[in-house]
Design an enzyme around this catalytic site. Structure first.
Site, short mmCIF file in Angstrom:
data_model
loop_
_atom_site.label_atom_id
_atom_site.label_comp_id
_atom_site.label_asym_id
_atom_site.label_seq_id
_atom_site.Cartn_x
_atom_site.Cartn_y
_atom_site.Cartn_z
N ARG A 1 9.82 -0.74 3.71
CA ARG A 1 9.74 0.22 2.60
C ARG A 1 10.26 -0.45 1.34
O ARG A 1 11.41 -0.86 1.27
CB ARG A 1 10.56 1.47 2.95
CG ARG A 1 10.32 2.66 2.04
CD ARG A 1 11.15 3.86 2.48
NE ARG A 1 10.76 4.35 3.80
CZ ARG A 1 11.57 4.40 4.84
NH1 ARG A 1 12.81 3.96 4.74
NH2 ARG A 1 11.13 4.86 5.99
N HIS B 1 0.82 -1.21 0.00
CA HIS B 1 0.00 0.00 0.00
C HIS B 1 0.86 1.26 0.00
O HIS B 1 2.05 1.22 0.29
CB HIS B 1 -0.91 0.03 1.23
CG HIS B 1 -0.16 0.07 2.53
ND1 HIS B 1 0.23 -1.08 3.19
CD2 HIS B 1 0.29 1.10 3.29
CE1 HIS B 1 0.87 -0.75 4.31
NE2 HIS B 1 0.92 0.58 4.39
#
Length: 325
Positions: free
Chosen positions: A199, A179
């Protein structure tokens, strides 16, 4: 100890992608930070524990209060389950630029790697610039090999589900769902108490010193849910003056209460604290020993021992009401 509905001092977070909506829309002064990307409103994360801002307990940390009041604060079963760590984290997020594409581990992986809880979360969109969008999940059937092929060729976003959004939209993001929050969104986030993020891609940004942020490409592979789902946005009833269940999962339940009149809430059947996040309007929360004014952007923690409250309003209000069932 006499407990009562609690407000906390806001914890401000400077982010490379932050903007000014925390100040302009929620009226929280984050000076002297240049950009405020997040505020942590209720936090039991060990590095950033919330401190009470109102009443006789002002100055007391949430962690210290939980250690002393235990089930009286969060509920007997919750205390048996979570111990001295407050189980939810409430944030506001201002994306003046796209956040990184990321994923969070589930409980099992987070415990194995970080001795931590995983991170399941939900987003409520408070404000959206025209055309603003976010990414949640995949837009087509994907497996690990297809994902890696797209990632290594620089075309990862080709297989991600991008949705244009508006104020009032809700997205539930279980751990493992890839997301990102897109530019132009102001979001309220309710999540497990965890600060673990993998990340994956950060759009090649650099900070003020010319450094790129760390990526966690390999770590993310074991966390990603590669399943494709037909729908990612949470559908919920938007009828006014009624309690609407929007999200229910093992980590939290969240209701939406959109009211143009006074409202009574009876929590006597819950063995849980209750959190109010005011996303529109204002009200006065009345409880047996007093009252507290609540404005847009305020968050309240109502102790498990507080069974009945009244919400009095002249403007109308909309709140996210969260607890652990």
């Amino acid at each position: 100890m006499n407990l009562y509905p609690l407000k906390f001092k806001t914890i401000f977070k400077d982010k490379i992608w932050g903007g000014s909506k925390i100040k302009d829309i929620l009226h929280k002064d984050f000076s002297p930070l240049p950009n405020c990307g997040e505020t942590w409103e209720i936090s039991g994360v060990s590095s950033d524990v919330s401190v009470i801002a109102n009443g006789s307990l002002a100055g007391t940390s949430l962690a210290d209060l939980l250690k002393s009041e235990k089930g009286k604060l969060i509920g007997k079963v919750n205390y048996e389950r979570f111990g001295d760590e407050f189980p939810l984290l409430v944030k506001f997020i201002d994306a003046n630029d796209d956040l990184s594409i990321q994923v969070h581990p589930d409980d099992k992986l987070a415990e194995k790697r970080h001795q931590s809880k995983g991170k399941t979360e939900m987003w409520y969109v408070l404000q959206a610039d025209e055309g603003a969008s976010l990414i949640s999940g995949f837009s087509e059937e994907v497996d690990r090999d297809k994902y890696l092929g797209k990632f290594n060729s620089g075309h990862l976003t080709d297989i991600l589900n991008k949705e244009e959004v508006k104020a009032g939209d809700i997205f539930f993001l279980p751990a493992g769902r890839i997301h990102t929050i897109g530019k132009g969104l102001l979001i309220a986030e309710i999540q497990q108490t965890s600060d673990i993020t993998y990340r994956i891609y950060d759009f090649d940004r650099v900070d003020a010193h010319g450094h790129k942020r760390e990526l966690h490409v390999e770590e993310a592979l074991d966390a990603i849910d590669f399943n494709y789902y037909e729908s990612y946005k949470t559908a919920y009833d938007k009828t006014k003056n009624t309690v609407v269940k929007a999200v229910e999962c093992p980590y939290f339940t969240t209701h939406v209460l959109d009211s143009d009149r006074d409202f009574s809430r009876d929590y006597s059947n819950l063995d849980s604290f209750v959190i109010h996040v005011c996303v529109e309007g204002s009200y006065t929360l009345k409880y047996p020993e007093g009252e507290i004014d609540v404005l847009k952007g305020d968050c309240l923690l109502i102790p498990a021992c507080e069974q009945r409250v009244e919400l009095k309003t002249s403007t109308g209000f909309k709140i996210l009401e969260s607890f652990i069932a």
